[in-house]
Design an enzyme around this catalytic site. Structure first.
Site, PDB file in Angstrom:
ATOM      1  N   TYR A  33     -16.077 -10.423 -25.874  1.00 20.46           N
ATOM      2  CA  TYR A  33     -16.483 -11.808 -25.643  1.00 20.46           C
ATOM      3  C   TYR A  33     -15.712 -12.396 -24.475  1.00 20.46           C
ATOM      4  CZ  TYR A  33     -12.187 -13.586 -27.823  1.00 20.46           C
ATOM      5  OH  TYR A  33     -10.878 -13.874 -28.105  1.00 20.46           O
ATOM      6  N   LYS A 148     -10.863  -7.564 -24.541  1.00 22.36           N
ATOM      7  CA  LYS A 148     -11.151  -8.817 -25.257  1.00 22.36           C
ATOM      8  C   LYS A 148     -12.262  -8.553 -26.278  1.00 22.36           C
ATOM      9  CE  LYS A 148     -11.589 -13.766 -24.240  1.00 22.36           C
ATOM     10  NZ  LYS A 148     -10.451 -14.279 -25.006  1.00 22.36           N
ATOM     11  N   GLU A 181       2.317 -12.243 -27.248  1.00 25.66           N
ATOM     12  CA  GLU A 181       1.508 -13.405 -26.831  1.00 25.66           C
ATOM     13  C   GLU A 181       1.111 -14.177 -28.077  1.00 25.66           C
ATOM     14  OE1 GLU A 181      -2.294 -12.095 -25.202  1.00 25.66           O
ATOM     15  OE2 GLU A 181      -2.324 -10.398 -26.590  1.00 25.66           O
ATOM     16  N   LEU A 206      -3.498  -9.512 -23.773  1.00 24.60           N
ATOM     17  CA  LEU A 206      -4.724  -9.817 -23.039  1.00 24.60           C
ATOM     18  C   LEU A 206      -4.348 -10.304 -21.644  1.00 24.60           C
ATOM     19  CD1 LEU A 206      -7.838  -9.964 -23.499  1.00 24.60           C
ATOM     20  CD2 LEU A 206      -7.503 -12.433 -23.545  1.00 24.60           C
TER      21      LEU A 206
HETATM   22  C1  LIG Z   1      -4.913 -12.996 -27.517  1.00 24.23           C
HETATM   23  C2  LIG Z   1      -5.164 -13.858 -26.326  1.00 24.23           C
HETATM   24  N1  LIG Z   1      -4.237 -13.931 -25.352  1.00 24.23           N
HETATM   25  C3  LIG Z   1      -4.405 -14.701 -24.272  1.00 24.23           C
HETATM   26  C4  LIG Z   1      -5.543 -15.489 -24.116  1.00 24.23           C
HETATM   27  C5  LIG Z   1      -5.691 -16.345 -22.885  1.00 24.23           C
HETATM   28  O1  LIG Z   1      -6.678 -15.825 -22.030  1.00 24.23           O
HETATM   29  P1  LIG Z   1      -7.469 -16.773 -21.007  1.00 24.23           P
HETATM   30  O2  LIG Z   1      -6.431 -17.473 -20.201  1.00 24.23           O
HETATM   31  O3  LIG Z   1      -8.272 -15.829 -20.215  1.00 24.23           O
HETATM   32  O4  LIG Z   1      -8.283 -17.713 -21.846  1.00 24.23           O
HETATM   33  C6  LIG Z   1      -6.539 -15.448 -25.099  1.00 24.23           C
HETATM   34  C7  LIG Z   1      -7.741 -16.262 -24.938  1.00 24.23           C
HETATM   35  O5  LIG Z   1      -8.584 -16.324 -25.782  1.00 24.23           O
HETATM   36  C8  LIG Z   1      -6.344 -14.619 -26.226  1.00 24.23           C
HETATM   37  O6  LIG Z   1      -7.267 -14.545 -27.194  1.00 24.23           O
END
Ligand SMILES: Cc1ncc(COP(=O)(O)O)c(C=O)c1O
Length: 287
Positions: A33, A148, A181, A206
């Site tokens: 997603y 993701k 994270e 991620l």
């Molecule tokens: C586990 C995780 N880490 C980091 C992020 C941040 O990613 P982004 O800045 O691309 O939204 C997300 C966003 O949904 C996430 O699910």
């Protein structure tokens, strides 16, 4: 409630939109997603999100279901139909529908695509002005957190723990005591000697699109950055801390577990980064 959702080539009434019971996303979490933020009718960092969408699909050997151009067109058309000026567009691609069997279906089974929208009011969010708290929890996820995928159960369990503790987010901690994270955001601290620290890219986290933008903005602001893992104790001892994501922007963190950071209010550096991010989202990052 939004009026429409996009499902496999059609704009359906949201309350009637549905996928097949043998969609592999539903049975195996076999899909990926993206979440793209819309601010003042513009998408933020759209190219970066589509790059990551393509990468996630490639890593799982799912074919790109339609061109990037069509993704862009459909996102905009759905936002238009739903009157979405501020909020998010959710895009999901699964390996499609097939009789339940762990191995992949035949190559001619098309991936399934769903898009929905959600309205949000970024101007009225207290998290940006008052800051939030986070808790720490063990990281119980698999080893490909860079993809993701919709397999978010450990993230959901963690976020629920945070919610029950009255916190915004749960920072996940690896077996060696280092923070990976948040459950839906990347984790940052500002050390007492004013270095901005966030974990380097690897399969452990991620690859946040907001993270990448904030690294650029920090450099432009002349803030010294260290991409390295940091421990829970270092976080407790930090001057400031932040969560970044497409919808968190740069959210200031004022407490980690029971340790209050600074004077318990959002700090100077975080406010500077948030302002720089908002400018970017309204300017260079918007399309
Ligand atoms: C586990 C995780 N880490 C980091 C992020 C941040 O990613 P982004 O800045 O691309 O939204 C997300 C966003 O949904 C996430 O699910």
């Amino acid at each position: 409630m939004p009026r429409f959702a996009y499902v496999n080539g059609q704009y359906r009434r949201h309350n009637e939109a549905a996928v097949h019971i043998e969609d592999r996303g539903y049975q195996f979490a076999d899909g990926i997603y993206e979440v793209v933020t819309v601010m003042n009718n513009k998408l933020i960092d759209e190219e970066g999100h589509l790059d990551r969408l393509e990468r996630s699909l490639k890593e799982l050997q799912i074919a790109m279901p339609m061109s990037r151009q069509v993704f862009k067109m459909v996102s905009r058309e759905l936002a238009r139909r739903n009157g979405l000026d501020n909020g998010l567009i959710y895009m999901q691609v699964t390996r499609g529908v097939a009789p339940r069997n762990h191995a992949f279906p035949a190559a001619n089974v098309p991936p399934a695509v769903v898009m929905t929208t959600k309205r949000m009011n970024f101007n009225k969010m207290k998290k940006f002005t008052e800051g939030v708290s986070v808790i720490t929890i063990p990281d119980q996820r698999w080893e490909r957190r860079d993809i993701k995928t919709v397999a978010l159960l450990p993230n959901c369990l963690g976020k629920q723990k945070a919610t029950e503790a009255g916190s915004y987010e749960a920072w996940q901690v690896d077996g060696d005591g280092y923070i990976t994270e948040g459950t839906s955001s990347n984790a940052w601290i500002l050390s007492k000697d004013k270095k901005l620290i966030t974990r380097p890219l690897s399969n452990d986290i991620l690859h946040g699109i907001t993270r990448r933008t904030v690294l650029q903005l920090a450099a432009e602001e002349g803030i010294e950055v260290e991409e390295r893992a940091f421990t829970v104790d270092e976080a407790y001892d930090a001057l400031e801390a932040y969560a970044t994501s497409a919808t968190s922007f740069v959210t200031p963190i004022v407490r980690i577990d029971d340790k209050v950071l600074g004077n318990g209010k959002p700090g100077h550096f975080g406010q500077k980064l948030l302002a720089a991010y908002t400018d970017y989202a309204e300017g260079a990052g918007a399309s």
